[in-house]
Design a protein around this motif. Structure first.
Motif, PDB file in Angstrom:
ATOM      1  N   ARG A 125       6.813   9.535  31.713  1.00 42.60           N
ATOM      2  CA  ARG A 125       5.551   8.824  31.466  1.00 42.60           C
ATOM      3  C   ARG A 125       4.573   9.647  30.639  1.00 42.60           C
ATOM      4  O   ARG A 125       3.738   9.089  29.930  1.00 42.60           O
ATOM      5  CB  ARG A 125       4.918   8.435  32.792  1.00 42.60           C
ATOM      6  N   ASN A 139       4.569   8.559  27.111  1.00 44.31           N
ATOM      7  CA  ASN A 139       4.404   7.129  26.856  1.00 44.31           C
ATOM      8  C   ASN A 139       3.683   6.827  25.548  1.00 44.31           C
ATOM      9  O   ASN A 139       3.985   5.846  24.868  1.00 44.31           O
ATOM     10  CB  ASN A 139       3.636   6.465  28.002  1.00 44.31           C
ATOM     11  N   THR A 140       2.699   7.631  25.199  1.00 42.24           N
ATOM     12  CA  THR A 140       1.855   7.287  24.051  1.00 42.24           C
ATOM     13  C   THR A 140       2.427   7.783  22.732  1.00 42.24           C
ATOM     14  O   THR A 140       2.227   7.146  21.696  1.00 42.24           O
ATOM     15  CB  THR A 140       0.442   7.855  24.246  1.00 42.24           C
ATOM     16  N   GLU A 159      10.722  -0.343  33.563  1.00 43.67           N
ATOM     17  CA  GLU A 159       9.394   0.120  33.147  1.00 43.67           C
ATOM     18  C   GLU A 159       9.447   0.694  31.733  1.00 43.67           C
ATOM     19  O   GLU A 159       8.564   0.445  30.908  1.00 43.67           O
ATOM     20  CB  GLU A 159       8.874   1.186  34.122  1.00 43.67           C
ATOM     21  N   GLY A 160      10.504   1.471  31.439  1.00 42.11           N
ATOM     22  CA  GLY A 160      10.658   2.002  30.091  1.00 42.11           C
ATOM     23  C   GLY A 160      10.819   0.904  29.063  1.00 42.11           C
ATOM     24  O   GLY A 160      10.250   0.971  27.957  1.00 42.11           O
ATOM     25  N   ARG A 213       7.488  -0.705  28.458  1.00 36.00           N
ATOM     26  CA  ARG A 213       6.576   0.168  27.724  1.00 36.00           C
ATOM     27  C   ARG A 213       6.953   0.284  26.252  1.00 36.00           C
ATOM     28  O   ARG A 213       6.124   0.111  25.363  1.00 36.00           O
ATOM     29  CB  ARG A 213       6.590   1.556  28.382  1.00 36.00           C
ATOM     30  N   PHE A 214       8.221   0.594  25.981  1.00 32.96           N
ATOM     31  CA  PHE A 214       8.618   0.967  24.620  1.00 32.96           C
ATOM     32  C   PHE A 214       9.115  -0.211  23.790  1.00 32.96           C
ATOM     33  O   PHE A 214       9.116  -0.125  22.556  1.00 32.96           O
ATOM     34  CB  PHE A 214       9.684   2.064  24.659  1.00 32.96           C
ATOM     35  N   HIS A 245       1.643   2.309  36.982  1.00 33.24           N
ATOM     36  CA  HIS A 245       2.360   2.962  35.893  1.00 33.24           C
ATOM     37  C   HIS A 245       2.669   1.994  34.753  1.00 33.24           C
ATOM     38  O   HIS A 245       2.956   2.423  33.635  1.00 33.24           O
ATOM     39  CB  HIS A 245       3.654   3.576  36.414  1.00 33.24           C
ATOM     40  N   TRP A 246       2.626   0.728  35.041  1.00 34.02           N
ATOM     41  CA  TRP A 246       2.862  -0.267  34.003  1.00 34.02           C
ATOM     42  C   TRP A 246       1.556  -0.625  33.298  1.00 34.02           C
ATOM     43  O   TRP A 246       1.540  -0.830  32.092  1.00 34.02           O
ATOM     44  CB  TRP A 246       3.485  -1.530  34.603  1.00 34.02           C
ATOM     45  N   ASP A 257       8.467  11.567  38.600  1.00 32.35           N
ATOM     46  CA  ASP A 257       8.898  10.647  37.544  1.00 32.35           C
ATOM     47  C   ASP A 257      10.323  10.931  37.078  1.00 32.35           C
ATOM     48  O   ASP A 257      10.594  11.030  35.878  1.00 32.35           O
ATOM     49  CB  ASP A 257       7.924  10.699  36.357  1.00 32.35           C
TER      50      ASP A 257
END
Length: 567
Positions: free
Chosen positions: A146, A149-150, A174-175, A178-179, A297-298, A410
């Motif tokens: 995480r 993430n950015t 979740e990945g 996010r991506f 986390h999402w 994580d």
């Protein structure tokens, strides 16, 4: 990664400095296969999973080399104890890349790296500091952490099996969210940061042979054999490498550019198909984690003390003297979605056709005292109902999702969902007294009930409906069911005692003798007779089972007893 893990890895690395022979196996080096249609050279350095000897990856690597249209040179460096420790990584990469070059690999080969399990966690941090000249990274049974993430400097394909018991599919989802789903440019995301779930595969199938103890204890039984798993894994890795090598080749020019472009296009089609399957697969997980649990986390949480423009009006209770300053944040989650369902059941007025409920939830730490945040009922419908008129009760609730102790690691090892939802609701007594029964007694409406257990049964049933047909059938065949025990009161009848009396999970024998997971909630109830100055009367607090935790049980943890590889 947690400091204790790093200390252990550092200790292993220190052993190697003193005793070089402590490596459990030798480096694995595979020269490229001859006769490939593309005149392009690619190198791949693979970091092993913890306690998985380097040579256990040979069956997968051979399938991968055969799947590539280009010449693929592969090395698996051996680490002390078969654990890739950070102090060893620089020297290991230099050692094996030098050995491949000595075997004939051109220095201009496109460089890729791959990490399995713990190797993926170690690799991504190392590559974040050494991105120069790297065309891409593959994470196998691992996700970008995480903290990345950015931004991350190296294109990354992340993959995990549908039945991966260590990098659980909920963390992989979740990945993907996010991506891929959250990416501003879908085409770039599919090319540079695809996240793929592999149907029927588990964690150990990237390697072969006997699993190490932790994998044996935690992994799930695969539903595809190793040959099929290796074929789908290798096809996607080859597709990703072709696309990223083409990008690098296009920038550098050369005769191989056009032929590599065709391989990249074919690989993109393969990746797109895998991403479409993954998107369908994660849909119920997204619903559970984002819409129902409000997993932090999402998406980050809003603060109702600083109202966000997209959130419904949420009046503070107790009333706050200072004005609330608004927030410009439009990307936060306003409240826990499942709490409205819980409050509707707590109210117990579903059979009143003229009465409706409007519940708005806010997310706060329930230990907050400056200011306090309490649930509240904002209307009285008694007169309207008595005269035959429809009426709406407006209620506000407070919820705090609480996560596992190891959540900050994580690693995908521990639950991705909340361990409990600390949910503060208006009592059934107060709802009744303001609608259908002015004489409602808390002993009957609330204290004599196990309403929290009933809410948790609703959560479990909702998760079963959300699950895919395949997951539901698998769980029905091999899963360990949940059952809800009667509510318990805290030892001391006070809010802090309720706060720190967590939702309990334990294995027990069910009615038929089979092992079930018993879930026990702690309730805390105050009647309307509490002193008004306390602002603490008329509440019914529950430790609520998150629908995301119930869904995670169906997809992962509830399968280990009967469908784990060690069962």
């Amino acid at each position: 990664m947690h400091s204790c893990v790093l200390l252990a890895l550092l200790a292993l690395a220190a052993v190697q400095l003193v005793v070089p022979a402590a490596r459990a196996s030798s480096d694995v080096l595979l020269p490229a296969l001859p006769g490939k249609p593309l005149d392009v050279d690619v190198s791949l350095v693979l970091f092993q999973g913890a306690q998985v000897p380097a040579d256990r990856y040979l069956p997968f690597i051979r399938v991968l080399q055969a799947a590539c249209d280009f010449r693929l040179w592969v090395a698996v460096p051996a680490f002390v104890g078969s654990v890739p420790a950070p102090p060893e990584l620089d020297s290991a990469v230099r050692r094996v890349e030098g050995a491949l070059q000595a075997a004939g690999m051109p220095t201009a080969a496109h460089r890729f790296f791959m990490g399995h399990s713990l190797g993926g966690a170690m690799l991504q941090d190392w590559l974040a500091g050494h991105p120069e000249g790297v065309a891409g990274q593959v994470l196998a049974g691992a996700m970008l952490l995480r903290k990345h993430n950015t931004t991350y400097p190296v294109p990354t394909l992340a993959m995990a099996g549908e039945l991966d018991g260590l990098m659980r599919v909920t963390r992989t989802a979740e990945g993907f969210w996010r991506f891929v789903m959250g990416a501003p440019d879908a085409a770039v995301a599919a090319r540079d940061f695809p996240v793929v779930i592999l149907p029927g595969a588990n964690h150990m199938q990237w390697a072969s042979g006997a699993p190490p103890p932790l994998v044996r204890a935690r992994d799930l039984r695969a539903e595809v054999d190793d040959d099929a798993a290796h074929a789908q894994m290798a096809g996607l890795v080859a597709a990703f490498m072709a696309g990223q090598a083409h990008r690098a080749q296009a920038a550098a020019g050369g005769a191989a550019r056009d032929s590599l472009a065709r391989a990249a296009a074919s690989g993109a089609d393969r990746l797109d198909a895998a991403l479409r399957w993954t998107r369908d697969f994660v849909a119920p997980i997204v619903t559970a984690f984002v819409d129902l649990e409000a997993n932090v986390h999402w998406r980050p949480w809003c603060d109702s003390d600083h109202p966000a423009p997209h959130c419904p009006f949420y009046p503070a209770w107790p009333l706050q003297k200072a004005p609330r300053t608004p927030s410009p944040d439009t990307a936060c989650t306003c409240g826990v979605g499942f709490t409205a369902t819980a409050m509707a059941h707590m109210a117990g007025v579903a059979e009143q056709p003229l009465l409706s409920l409007h519940t708005v939830d806010a997310i706060h730490d329930v230990t907050d005292t400056r200011p306090f945040h309490h649930p509240h009922l904002w209307a009285n419908c008694s007169d309207a109902l008595a005269s035959g008129r429809a009426c709406t009760l407006n209620l506000t609730t407070v919820t705090q999702p609480v996560y596992d102790t190891l959540d900050d690691w994580d690693t995908g090892f521990t639950h991705a969902s909340a361990a409990e939802l600390r949910t503060k609701m208006v009592s059934r007594q107060i709802v009744f007294k303001n609608s259908v029964d002015a004489a409602a007694d808390v002993a009957t409406t609330d204290e004599a009930t196990s309403t929290c257990a009933e809410v948790n049964a609703l959560s479990y049933a909702l998760a079963q409906r959300l699950a895919s047909d395949t997951a539901r059938a698998r769980f029905a065949k091999s899963g360990q069911p949940m059952c809800m025990a009667p509510d318990r009161a805290p030892i001391v009848p006070a809010g802090p005692a309720w706060i720190y009396s967590g939702l309990k999970f334990r294995d027990v024998a069910g009615d038929d003798g089979a092992t079930v997971l018993e879930v026990t909630s702690t309730k805390f109830i105050t009647s309307d007779a509490w002193p008004k100055w306390t602002d603490a009367g008329g509440y019914h607090y529950c430790k609520v089972l998150s629908p995301a935790r119930a869904l995670e049980w169906i997809y992962v943890d509830g399968l280990r007893l009967h469908a784990g590889i060690g069962s």
